[in-house]
Scaffold this motif. Structure first.
Motif, PDB file in Angstrom:
ATOM      1  N   GLU A 159      15.299  -1.046  18.210  1.00 41.48           N
ATOM      2  CA  GLU A 159      14.319  -0.193  17.610  1.00 41.48           C
ATOM      3  C   GLU A 159      14.210   0.141  16.352  1.00 41.48           C
ATOM      4  N   VAL A 160      12.968   0.165  15.676  1.00 41.28           N
ATOM      5  CA  VAL A 160      12.824   0.557  14.282  1.00 41.28           C
ATOM      6  C   VAL A 160      12.977   1.900  14.087  1.00 41.28           C
ATOM      7  N   LYS A 161      14.080   2.409  13.244  1.00 39.83           N
ATOM      8  CA  LYS A 161      14.390   3.452  12.938  1.00 39.83           C
ATOM      9  C   LYS A 161      13.651   3.875  11.545  1.00 39.83           C
ATOM     10  N   GLN A 162      13.572   3.234  10.770  1.00 40.39           N
ATOM     11  CA  GLN A 162      13.073   3.618   9.402  1.00 40.39           C
ATOM     12  C   GLN A 162      12.210   2.193   8.915  1.00 40.39           C
ATOM     13  N   LEU A 163      11.079   2.674   8.329  1.00 39.86           N
ATOM     14  CA  LEU A 163      10.020   1.620   7.904  1.00 39.86           C
ATOM     15  C   LEU A 163       9.618   1.877   6.538  1.00 39.86           C
ATOM     16  N   GLN A 164       9.850   1.162   5.557  1.00 40.56           N
ATOM     17  CA  GLN A 164       9.416   1.331   4.282  1.00 40.56           C
ATOM     18  C   GLN A 164       8.517   0.070   3.990  1.00 40.56           C
ATOM     19  N   ILE A 165       7.036   0.065   3.438  1.00 39.42           N
ATOM     20  CA  ILE A 165       6.369  -0.825   3.051  1.00 39.42           C
ATOM     21  C   ILE A 165       5.834  -0.354   1.591  1.00 39.42           C
ATOM     22  N   ASN A 166       6.232  -1.217   0.767  1.00 42.57           N
ATOM     23  CA  ASN A 166       5.935  -0.943  -0.833  1.00 42.57           C
ATOM     24  C   ASN A 166       6.397   0.416  -1.293  1.00 42.57           C
ATOM     25  N   GLN A 167       7.599   0.674  -0.855  1.00 44.91           N
ATOM     26  CA  GLN A 167       8.321   1.771  -1.130  1.00 44.91           C
ATOM     27  C   GLN A 167       7.734   3.327  -0.383  1.00 44.91           C
ATOM     28  N   GLN A 168       6.844   3.068   0.626  1.00 40.83           N
ATOM     29  CA  GLN A 168       6.412   4.125   1.152  1.00 40.83           C
ATOM     30  C   GLN A 168       6.826   4.124   2.399  1.00 40.83           C
ATOM     31  N   MET A 169       7.220   5.437   3.064  1.00 41.61           N
ATOM     32  CA  MET A 169       7.735   5.567   4.281  1.00 41.61           C
ATOM     33  C   MET A 169       6.496   5.538   5.343  1.00 41.61           C
ATOM     34  N   ARG A 170       6.853   4.886   6.417  1.00 41.45           N
ATOM     35  CA  ARG A 170       5.776   4.733   7.411  1.00 41.45           C
ATOM     36  C   ARG A 170       6.331   5.309   8.806  1.00 41.45           C
ATOM     37  N   TYR A 171       5.544   6.129   9.443  1.00 43.76           N
ATOM     38  CA  TYR A 171       6.063   6.840  10.635  1.00 43.76           C
ATOM     39  C   TYR A 171       5.147   6.390  12.206  1.00 43.76           C
ATOM     40  N   LYS A 172       5.579   6.545  13.030  1.00 49.09           N
ATOM     41  CA  LYS A 172       5.083   6.083  14.178  1.00 49.09           C
ATOM     42  C   LYS A 172       3.386   6.947  14.316  1.00 49.09           C
ATOM     43  N   SER A 173       3.670   8.330  14.302  1.00 42.99           N
ATOM     44  CA  SER A 173       2.481   9.145  13.925  1.00 42.99           C
ATOM     45  C   SER A 173       1.326   8.942  12.987  1.00 42.99           C
ATOM     46  N   ASP A 174       1.669   7.839  12.175  1.00 43.46           N
ATOM     47  CA  ASP A 174       0.724   7.719  10.941  1.00 43.46           C
ATOM     48  C   ASP A 174      -0.512   7.019  11.479  1.00 43.46           C
ATOM     49  N   CYS A 175      -0.271   5.924  12.127  1.00 41.98           N
ATOM     50  CA  CYS A 175      -1.183   5.167  12.833  1.00 41.98           C
ATOM     51  C   CYS A 175      -0.813   4.388  13.937  1.00 41.98           C
ATOM     52  N   ALA A 176      -1.239   4.663  15.206  1.00 40.36           N
ATOM     53  CA  ALA A 176      -0.384   4.458  16.464  1.00 40.36           C
ATOM     54  C   ALA A 176      -0.531   2.688  16.863  1.00 40.36           C
ATOM     55  N   ASP A 177      -1.652   2.160  16.242  1.00 41.74           N
ATOM     56  CA  ASP A 177      -1.559   0.752  16.609  1.00 41.74           C
ATOM     57  C   ASP A 177      -1.347  -0.246  15.696  1.00 41.74           C
ATOM     58  N   ARG A 211      -0.882 -14.495  10.291  1.00 35.47           N
ATOM     59  CA  ARG A 211       0.078 -13.438   9.710  1.00 35.47           C
ATOM     60  C   ARG A 211       1.054 -13.913   8.664  1.00 35.47           C
ATOM     61  N   PRO A 212       1.053 -12.968   7.679  1.00 35.02           N
ATOM     62  CA  PRO A 212       1.933 -13.667   6.530  1.00 35.02           C
ATOM     63  C   PRO A 212       3.376 -14.006   6.823  1.00 35.02           C
ATOM     64  N   VAL A 213       3.950 -14.745   6.256  1.00 31.08           N
ATOM     65  CA  VAL A 213       5.504 -15.110   6.321  1.00 31.08           C
ATOM     66  C   VAL A 213       6.259 -13.925   5.829  1.00 31.08           C
ATOM     67  N   PHE A 214       7.321 -13.521   6.391  1.00 27.33           N
ATOM     68  CA  PHE A 214       8.403 -12.667   6.157  1.00 27.33           C
ATOM     69  C   PHE A 214       9.612 -13.579   5.278  1.00 27.33           C
ATOM     70  N   GLY A 226       4.210 -11.223   3.338  1.00 26.05           N
ATOM     71  CA  GLY A 226       2.971 -11.653   2.223  1.00 26.05           C
ATOM     72  C   GLY A 226       3.114 -11.179   0.743  1.00 26.05           C
ATOM     73  N   THR A 227       2.184 -10.174   0.501  1.00 26.11           N
ATOM     74  CA  THR A 227       2.451  -9.529  -0.803  1.00 26.11           C
ATOM     75  C   THR A 227       3.105  -8.020  -0.798  1.00 26.11           C
ATOM     76  N   ASP A 228       3.317  -7.506   0.535  1.00 26.34           N
ATOM     77  CA  ASP A 228       4.060  -6.318   0.550  1.00 26.34           C
ATOM     78  C   ASP A 228       5.559  -6.518   0.614  1.00 26.34           C
ATOM     79  N   SER A 229       6.123  -5.596  -0.100  1.00 22.65           N
ATOM     80  CA  SER A 229       7.569  -5.466   0.180  1.00 22.65           C
ATOM     81  C   SER A 229       8.059  -4.635   1.511  1.00 22.65           C
ATOM     82  N   VAL A 230       9.013  -5.029   2.159  1.00 23.81           N
ATOM     83  CA  VAL A 230       9.407  -4.185   3.534  1.00 23.81           C
ATOM     84  C   VAL A 230      10.754  -4.041   3.494  1.00 23.81           C
ATOM     85  N   ASN A 231      10.999  -2.796   3.928  1.00 23.86           N
ATOM     86  CA  ASN A 231      12.424  -2.458   4.408  1.00 23.86           C
ATOM     87  C   ASN A 231      12.486  -1.882   5.841  1.00 23.86           C
TER      88      ASN A 231
END
Length: 349
Positions: A251-269, A315-318, A338-343
């Motif tokens: 289960e993903v507990k924390q997601l950062q894309i380009n140093q910005q936190m993303r949450y489940k409530s941001d965009c459901a899909d 889809r872009p390669v990780f 791809g071009t995005d940094s991911v944590n």
């Protein structure tokens, strides 16, 4: 007149009592349970067994060896097994068995109990159910005729053994296991009483096939090759679970894309919520719902991971690393998609 031993009388009567009681109980439970309480119906097999045992002692006390009496009790066994299996067969053909409720079909596979898995699998193909039903009905009919009785036994034993094993290992129910065991016992009875004929056929009668003129050791080696060659090939093959320390659902507990936190409530899909690291280096990213997934495979060298996606293929390669994230079962995926940094911080479930 050939003497019938007491043990044969008792065994025949006991098996007949069990078989008749079991098939009558099942018919009553299937068709009469709305009229008669289940608790009352369960007395039936007990009564038939008691009557059968009592008669065995009466039969012995009379010191009679009439073959007609033995034929009667053997006929009860044959009829009970045949009736029970034929009824199962017709129920399959008439869609009364191997039917999965629609409400359960859409449930997640992991939520199914062993018995649900069984019914879901066998309800998928009506033609397959009809083939099983045909074997049950055919075997039942063959069992009822003297000349084809042994053929019916050979048809029914593997069928009943398979049913019994599935009932046990798919946890269909204790009463079902007992019922299948009784029917298998009734069928095996007719195999054992033909022991001398079968021994003559399989072990004493001469083989009519021509033989190869090879040394017995070479023949033995060839015969044993069906055991050791497959094992050798399997031993040389890579194991499907190449990274058992990683394999699991996370289960993903924390997601950062380009140093910005993303949450489940941001965009459901579009927010990553679950990661699967599977056997054969399979990898799945799930975005809130099983209907929205990226399916791919990963390669691992030390802690460096690369994930290529099969579907969707665009889809872009990780590319990045995977490492422990401090807690038990926690992992960190860090890199570029791809071009995005991911944590990603994820917890094994």
């Amino acid at each position: 007149m050939q003497k019938i031993s007491f043990s044969k009388k008792l065994i025949t009567c006991v098996i007949a009592g069990l078989v008749v009681g079991a098939f009558i109980l099942r018919q009553c439970v299937t068709w009469l349970r709305t009229l008669i309480p289940i608790g009352t119906l369960t007395i039936i097999p007990l009564l038939t067994l008691v009557v059968a045992v009592i008669y065995a002692f009466i039969w012995q006390a009379r010191k009679t060896n009439r073959p007609e009496t033995l034929a009667f009790w053997q006929g009860l066994i044959r009829y009970g097994v045949a009736f029970d299996l034929a009824s199962f067969g017709w129920e399959k053909i008439c869609h009364l068995q191997l039917v999965m409720p629609i409400s359960k079909v859409d449930l997640p596979y992991s939520s199914f109990s062993p018995s649900d898995l069984f019914w879901n699998f066998y309800s998928h193909s009506y033609l397959f159910a009809c083939i099983i039903a045909g074997l049950q009905i055919t075997g039942a009919m063959l069992l009822l005729f003297r000349r084809t009785r042994l053929v019916g036994v050979f048809v029914l034993i593997p069928l009943l053994a398979n049913i019994l094993l599935m009932d046990i290992f798919y946890e269909i129910g204790q009463s079902v296991v007992v019922h299948a065991s009784i029917m298998l016992l009734g069928t095996l009875y007719f195999l054992f009483i033909e022991f001398n004929r079968l021994k003559e056929f399989f072990f004493i009668a001469k083989d009519q096939l021509p033989a190869l003129t090879l040394s017995k050791y070479l023949k033995l080696g060839i015969r044993l090759s069906v055991i050791y060659i497959p094992l050798l090939l399997i031993a040389l093959h890579n194991k499907p679970d190449r990274n058992p320390q990683l394999t699991g659902k996370y289960e993903v507990k924390q997601l950062q894309i380009n140093q910005q936190m993303r949450y489940k409530s941001d965009c459901a899909d579009s927010v990553l919520t679950v990661v699967y690291l599977d056997v054969r280096n399979g990898c799945v990213f799930e975005f809130n719902t099983p209907q929205k997934r990226w399916n791919g495979t990963y390669t691992l060298a030390n802690n460096h991971m690369e994930i290529n996606w099969r579907s969707p293929s665009d889809r872009p390669v990780f590319k990045g690393s995977i490492s422990p994230a401090g807690g038990s079962g926690k992992l960190k995926l860090a890199g570029t998609l791809g071009t995005d940094s991911v944590n990603i911080i994820m917890q094994r479930l």
